[in-house]
Design a protein around this motif. Structure first.
Motif, PDB file in Angstrom:
ATOM      1  N   VAL A  22      99.857  37.065  56.757  1.00 28.21           N
ATOM      2  CA  VAL A  22     100.134  36.808  58.167  1.00 28.21           C
ATOM      3  C   VAL A  22     101.424  37.542  58.508  1.00 28.21           C
ATOM      4  O   VAL A  22     102.484  37.258  57.930  1.00 28.21           O
ATOM      5  N   ILE A  23     101.339  38.482  59.440  1.00 29.78           N
ATOM      6  CA  ILE A  23     102.454  39.383  59.733  1.00 29.78           C
ATOM      7  C   ILE A  23     103.758  38.636  60.065  1.00 29.78           C
ATOM      8  O   ILE A  23     104.790  38.923  59.457  1.00 29.78           O
ATOM      9  N   LEU A  50     103.329  45.899  52.027  1.00 28.83           N
ATOM     10  CA  LEU A  50     102.221  45.147  52.611  1.00 28.83           C
ATOM     11  C   LEU A  50     102.439  44.948  54.107  1.00 28.83           C
ATOM     12  O   LEU A  50     101.516  45.145  54.905  1.00 28.83           O
ATOM     13  N   LEU A  51     103.656  44.589  54.494  1.00 28.23           N
ATOM     14  CA  LEU A  51     103.962  44.396  55.910  1.00 28.23           C
ATOM     15  C   LEU A  51     103.749  45.691  56.690  1.00 28.23           C
ATOM     16  O   LEU A  51     103.139  45.679  57.764  1.00 28.23           O
ATOM     17  N   THR A  52     104.203  46.795  56.155  1.00 27.69           N
ATOM     18  CA  THR A  52     104.014  48.096  56.804  1.00 27.69           C
ATOM     19  C   THR A  52     102.529  48.407  56.963  1.00 27.69           C
ATOM     20  O   THR A  52     102.078  48.840  58.030  1.00 27.69           O
ATOM     21  N   MET A  55     101.024  46.119  59.649  1.00 29.03           N
ATOM     22  CA  MET A  55     101.474  46.495  60.999  1.00 29.03           C
ATOM     23  C   MET A  55     100.832  47.806  61.451  1.00 29.03           C
ATOM     24  O   MET A  55     100.458  47.939  62.618  1.00 29.03           O
ATOM     25  N   ASN A  56     100.686  48.754  60.541  1.00 28.34           N
ATOM     26  CA  ASN A  56     100.007  50.012  60.886  1.00 28.34           C
ATOM     27  C   ASN A  56      98.545  49.758  61.242  1.00 28.34           C
ATOM     28  O   ASN A  56      98.021  50.328  62.203  1.00 28.34           O
ATOM     29  N   ARG A  57      97.899  48.912  60.465  1.00 32.12           N
ATOM     30  CA  ARG A  57      96.496  48.563  60.738  1.00 32.12           C
ATOM     31  C   ARG A  57      96.375  47.904  62.104  1.00 32.12           C
ATOM     32  O   ARG A  57      95.503  48.236  62.890  1.00 32.12           O
ATOM     33  N   ARG A  58      97.281  46.975  62.394  1.00 30.56           N
ATOM     34  CA  ARG A  58      97.258  46.295  63.698  1.00 30.56           C
ATOM     35  C   ARG A  58      97.432  47.306  64.825  1.00 30.56           C
ATOM     36  O   ARG A  58      96.719  47.255  65.826  1.00 30.56           O
TER      37      ARG A  58
END
Length: 160
Positions: A22-23, A50-52, A55-58
Motif C-alpha cells: 500500500v503506497i 518497491l515504492l518507486t 508509484m511508477n505503475r500508478r
C-alpha cells in the motif's frame, strides 16, 4: 531500551508495508525508518525500490485511465478501471472514469430502446456529441437509416 523497541516497531512497520504494498503505508514506514535511524540498509533499499515501482505503475495506469476516458469505449474503460484500482489510482479519478463508462452505456442502452425516428436521431446525436466511438454507433446509424427508408417506403405505399 525504548530506542530498541522503536527500531523493532519501525522494522515491523516497514516489513508489513512491503508485504501489503500500500503506497501511503510504505511511504510512511520509510519516513518513520529514516526518523528512527533504522540501519537495515538492504530492507530500506528494497522498500524504496518497491515504492518507486508502485508509484511508477500508478502513474502509468493513471495516464491509461485518462486515455480511456477520452476514448469513451465502455469495455476499455472497464478494464482500465480495474487496473487503476489495483494500481492505487485515486478514488476520485476512478469514480470519474466509472461515471463516463456508465453514461456511455446509458446512451447505448437508450439507442437500443427507442423506436421512433426522432427519438433515435436524438439519442444518436447525444452519443455523437459525447464523442462515443464511431465503431459503437455504426449499428445504430444503420438501423436509423433502415428505419427512415422503411417509413419513406410506407408513405409511398411500397411495403417492401
Amino acid at each position: 531500551r525504548e530506542r530498541v523497541e522503536l527500531l523493532g516497531q519501525t522494522q515491523g512497520a516497514l516489513q508489513k508495508a512491503m508485504s501489503t504494498k500500500v503506497i501511503p503505508d510504505l511511504s510512511a514506514a520509510l519516513t518513520l525508518a529514516g526518523k528512527a535511524g533504522l540501519k537495515e540498509h538492504q530492507m530500506i533499499h528494497e522498500a524504496r525500490a518497491l515504492l518507486t515501482k508502485l508509484m511508477n505503475r500508478r502513474e502509468n495506469v493513471k495516464k491509461e485511465l485518462e486515455k480511456a476516458m477520452k476514448f469513451r469505449h465502455p469495455g476499455k474503460l472497464k478494464m482500465t478501471i480495474m487496473s487503476a484500482r489495483l494500481a492505487q489510482v485515486s478514488l476520485k479519478r476512478i469514480i470519474d472514469a466509472e461515471n463516463v463508462r456508465k453514461y456511455v452505456e446509458e446512451l447505448l442502452d437508450a439507442m437500443s430502446a427507442v423506436a421512433g425516428v426522432e427519438e433515435r436521431e436524438r439519442t444518436l446525436q447525444a452519443a455523437v456529441d459525447y464523442t462515443v466511438p464511431a465503431e459503437l454507433l455504426k449499428k445504430f446509424e444503420i438501423e436509423l437509416e433502415e428505419l427512415v427508408n422503411l417509413h419513406a417506403a410506407i408513405r409511398q405505399g411500397d411495403p417492401e
